[in-house]
Design an enzyme around this catalytic site. Structure first.
Site, short mmCIF file in Angstrom:
data_model
loop_
_atom_site.label_atom_id
_atom_site.label_comp_id
_atom_site.label_asym_id
_atom_site.label_seq_id
_atom_site.Cartn_x
_atom_site.Cartn_y
_atom_site.Cartn_z
N ASP A 87 53.86 88.42 28.10
CA ASP A 87 52.42 88.68 28.23
C ASP A 87 51.83 88.47 29.63
O ASP A 87 50.82 87.76 29.78
CB ASP A 87 51.63 87.83 27.22
N LYS A 99 53.31 93.73 20.85
CA LYS A 99 53.17 92.86 19.67
C LYS A 99 51.70 92.71 19.27
O LYS A 99 50.81 92.96 20.08
CB LYS A 99 53.79 91.49 19.94
N CYS A 124 52.47 81.93 23.40
CA CYS A 124 53.43 83.05 23.27
C CYS A 124 54.79 82.77 23.91
O CYS A 124 55.82 83.19 23.38
CB CYS A 124 52.79 84.32 23.80
#
Ligand SMILES: [Zn+2]
Length: 341
Positions: free
Chosen positions: A90, A226, A281
């Site tokens: 991310d 995702k 994450c």
């Protein structure tokens, strides 16, 4: 099926055996998948190759070099050739701070290079020079680089505005934690859990969801999306958020990315995990990697990640160490370690 047909199905002779002899597990796995129809054959240690060999007639296994491969793997302590990959979690604009000092909020400027993300992680921009060194090294060795992205629809479950607070009758405020939610897996099964609710972030196709321009790119990275909202409740996207790049918090019960499949197909057995953020994450991805692939080396580097909450990050790192994950302080430390080979 006669043996000759089986041979033809399994592989085209010399090239396959060459891949086995050179201990190129990724190539062996690919060929077994393509030509023998085996789904994601696990070849990350001697026992797995042994089990696969057991499924084939003895002479076929021997002629394919699989017997030889098991012996070779056992001689080397059961460990095959290392296949490393870099997992950048991310690295998106919405998780990054403004790139001009003093500019914290998008409404303060019209210059996109200055914008701060809606869920900016403190000091996030400082990870990129370190990650870029890893990127250079993985690119030079032609190794796999994954980049994951939160990729949410407007009705995503993690957005506070999508949930009404029963006490006030109004939408929840962002940064509300431990909100009890439930998700229907099927008509008979409902799963209850506590969710954290965030401001709107990483909306599909927007600037916030884009990868930060501070990250180097080579055009060959594999993209993992995702939290895409492909779920069973169309009015609220998927009902379980995905912090891990592998899928939702129930290890892909509701929503699963392609990451597990790609790792298995490529025979990857060492994963260097970095990005944003350690306590969410990055940590969830690293822990899932060890759950999905117990034999995998999972390595993290402090310089290459930042956290939302210091206590949360400390707890996550303690869990990771307890599960056998390795955490280096700096890229230099990592580069000098056996994990960089
Ligand atoms: Zn998200």
């Amino acid at each position: 099926m006669n043996q000759m047909n089986q041979m033809n199905q399994i592989g085209s002779g010399a090239k396959f055996i060459q891949a086995v002899r050179s201990n190129n597990l990724a190539e062996v796995a690919k060929k077994l998948t393509e030509q023998h129809g085996l789904r994601n054959p696990h070849l990350s240690n001697a026992n797995q190759v042994d089990a696969l060999t057991g499924q084939l007639p003895v002479d076929i296994a021997a002629s394919l070099g699989l017997t030889e491969m098991v012996a070779l793997l056992k001689r080397h302590g059961g460990h095959p050739k290392t296949v490393s990959a870099l997992m950048i979690v991310d690295p998106q604009n919405d998780f990054c701070e403004a790139r001009e000092p003093g500019l914290r909020k998008p409404h303060l400027t019209n210059n996109p290079s200055s914008l701060a993300g809606t869920l900016a992680v403190k000091d996030s921009n400082s990870i990129f020079p370190h990650i870029n060194r890893l990127h250079d090294s993985f690119t030079a060795k032609n190794q796999t680089i994954f980049i994951s992205q939160d990729w949410h629809p407007v009705n995503h479950v993690s957005f506070a505005r999508n949930h009404i607070d029963s006490k006030t009758g109004k939408p929840h405020n962002p940064f509300t934690f431990n909100v009890p939610l439930s998700a229907k897996l099927d008509s008979n099964t409902t799963i209850s859990f506590n969710e954290s609710l965030w401001p709107v972030h990483c909306l599909q196709g927007t600037w916030g969801a884009e990868i930060s321009p501070l990250l180097k790119r080579n055009g060959r990275e594999l993209s993992i999306k995702k939290g895409t909202g492909i779920g069973i409740e169309p009015h609220l996207g998927n009902l379980v958020d995905s912090y891990s790049a592998f899928g939702d918090r129930f290890h892909g019960l509701f929503e699963k990315s392609d990451l597990q499949k790609l790792i298995a197909e490529r025979g990857i057995n060492r994963l260097i995990v970095c990005g944003l953020a350690t306590d969410y994450c990055v940590g969830s991805t690293a822990i899932d990697a060890k759950i999905f692939f117990p034999d995998m080396d999972v390595v993290l580097i402090e310089d290459c990640m930042r956290h939302v909450n210091p206590e949360g990050a400390a707890a996550k790192k303690a869990t990771m160490r307890q599960k056998g994950l390795v955490i280096y302080n700096t890229v230099d430390e990592f580069m000098a370690s056996p994990h960089a080979n």
